[in-house]
Design an enzyme around this catalytic site. Sequence first.
Site, PDB file in Angstrom:
ATOM      1  N   GLY A  49       0.753  -1.244   0.000  1.00 26.20           N
ATOM      2  CA  GLY A  49       0.000   0.000   0.000  1.00 26.20           C
ATOM      3  C   GLY A  49       0.779   1.287   0.000  1.00 26.20           C
ATOM      4  N   GLU A 103       4.553   4.013   5.875  1.00 24.78           N
ATOM      5  CA  GLU A 103       3.347   3.181   5.887  1.00 24.78           C
ATOM      6  C   GLU A 103       2.196   3.925   5.231  1.00 24.78           C
ATOM      7  OE1 GLU A 103       2.086   0.369   5.839  1.00 24.78           O
ATOM      8  OE2 GLU A 103       1.880  -0.374   7.870  1.00 24.78           O
ATOM      9  N   ASP A 104       1.322   3.187   4.555  1.00 23.74           N
ATOM     10  CA  ASP A 104       0.171   3.827   3.932  1.00 23.74           C
ATOM     11  C   ASP A 104      -0.845   4.276   4.975  1.00 23.74           C
ATOM     12  OD1 ASP A 104      -0.582   1.204   4.568  1.00 23.74           O
ATOM     13  OD2 ASP A 104      -1.535   0.799   2.644  1.00 23.74           O
ATOM     14  N   ASP A 107      -4.122   1.930  11.314  1.00 23.48           N
ATOM     15  CA  ASP A 107      -5.467   1.920  11.891  1.00 23.48           C
ATOM     16  C   ASP A 107      -5.453   1.256  13.262  1.00 23.48           C
ATOM     17  OD1 ASP A 107      -5.254  -0.663  10.781  1.00 23.48           O
ATOM     18  OD2 ASP A 107      -6.724  -0.251   9.229  1.00 23.48           O
ATOM     19  N   LYS A 135      -5.870   6.420  11.616  1.00 28.13           N
ATOM     20  CA  LYS A 135      -7.236   6.326  12.144  1.00 28.13           C
ATOM     21  C   LYS A 135      -7.145   6.267  13.668  1.00 28.13           C
ATOM     22  CE  LYS A 135      -9.300   3.650   8.371  1.00 28.13           C
ATOM     23  NZ  LYS A 135     -10.015   2.389   8.069  1.00 28.13           N
ATOM     24  N   PHE A 156     -13.451   2.455   5.710  1.00 33.26           N
ATOM     25  CA  PHE A 156     -12.611   1.633   4.850  1.00 33.26           C
ATOM     26  C   PHE A 156     -12.395   2.404   3.563  1.00 33.26           C
ATOM     27  CE2 PHE A 156     -11.447  -1.479   1.717  1.00 33.26           C
ATOM     28  CZ  PHE A 156     -10.512  -2.234   2.405  1.00 33.26           C
ATOM     29  N   ILE A 157     -11.132   2.565   3.171  1.00 34.74           N
ATOM     30  CA  ILE A 157     -10.806   3.410   2.029  1.00 34.74           C
ATOM     31  C   ILE A 157      -9.965   2.673   0.998  1.00 34.74           C
ATOM     32  CG2 ILE A 157     -11.026   5.579   3.290  1.00 34.74           C
ATOM     33  CD1 ILE A 157      -7.977   5.543   3.615  1.00 34.74           C
ATOM     34  N   ASP A 163      -5.965  -0.674  -1.215  1.00 32.93           N
ATOM     35  CA  ASP A 163      -6.776  -1.549  -2.048  1.00 32.93           C
ATOM     36  C   ASP A 163      -7.934  -2.190  -1.300  1.00 32.93           C
ATOM     37  OD1 ASP A 163      -5.857  -4.892  -1.791  1.00 32.93           O
ATOM     38  OD2 ASP A 163      -4.983  -3.354  -0.519  1.00 32.93           O
ATOM     39  N   ARG A 169      -5.841   0.351  -6.162  1.00 31.81           N
ATOM     40  CA  ARG A 169      -4.606   1.055  -5.791  1.00 31.81           C
ATOM     41  C   ARG A 169      -4.264   2.183  -6.757  1.00 31.81           C
ATOM     42  NH1 ARG A 169      -2.059  -1.889  -1.812  1.00 31.81           N
ATOM     43  NH2 ARG A 169      -2.355  -4.139  -1.860  1.00 31.81           N
TER      44      ARG A 169
END
Length: 179
Positions: A49, A103-104, A107, A135, A156-157, A163, A169
């Site tokens: 990600g 990091e993407d 959460d 998050k 959720f994104i 993805d 992506r």
Amino acid sequence: MADTIHLLDRDFKLSIPNEIIQEKVKSVAQQLNKDYAGKNPVMVCILNGAFVFAADLVRYLDFQPEVLFARFSSYDGLNTTGKVRELMGVSADLTDRDVIIVEDIVDTGITMSNVLPLFMERGVRSVSICACLLKPAKLQVKLHVDYVAMEIPNDFIVGYGLDYNGMGRNYKDIYKVVD
């Protein structure tokens, strides 16, 4: 930019346009430029990600990082499994190096709380976390994220490298799932 997209069995609506994402990425890069001026840290991009975020981020940096890649996973579909698996580790010598984990999204924090000790055990000088998204409401562990481009709600994104079961992506914007 589309207002809505459809991936597999889900609909998603626009949440964060790329123009805002880029402003936030530049802001994080400015912080990193200040903190790492005159240094050459190792940036470890967590696949899959974070590759889009990392690519944009390094283009805004004034210093020369060594960019490496690692892959860990704790997700299956929309949910975290709670178990972190190392799929591809870093083979370079990190002894006495400053490491920035890119990091993407953070959460639950479970992945990063499991990954940080792996780097500390390798004799690094320092390790910091740089996340595109955080998050805070979903964090399940105590975790300090040093650099955060954006805090978001517990949606959720997809898009901008993130993805849904391998899809989405490639979108330059970020979309959130429609229930």
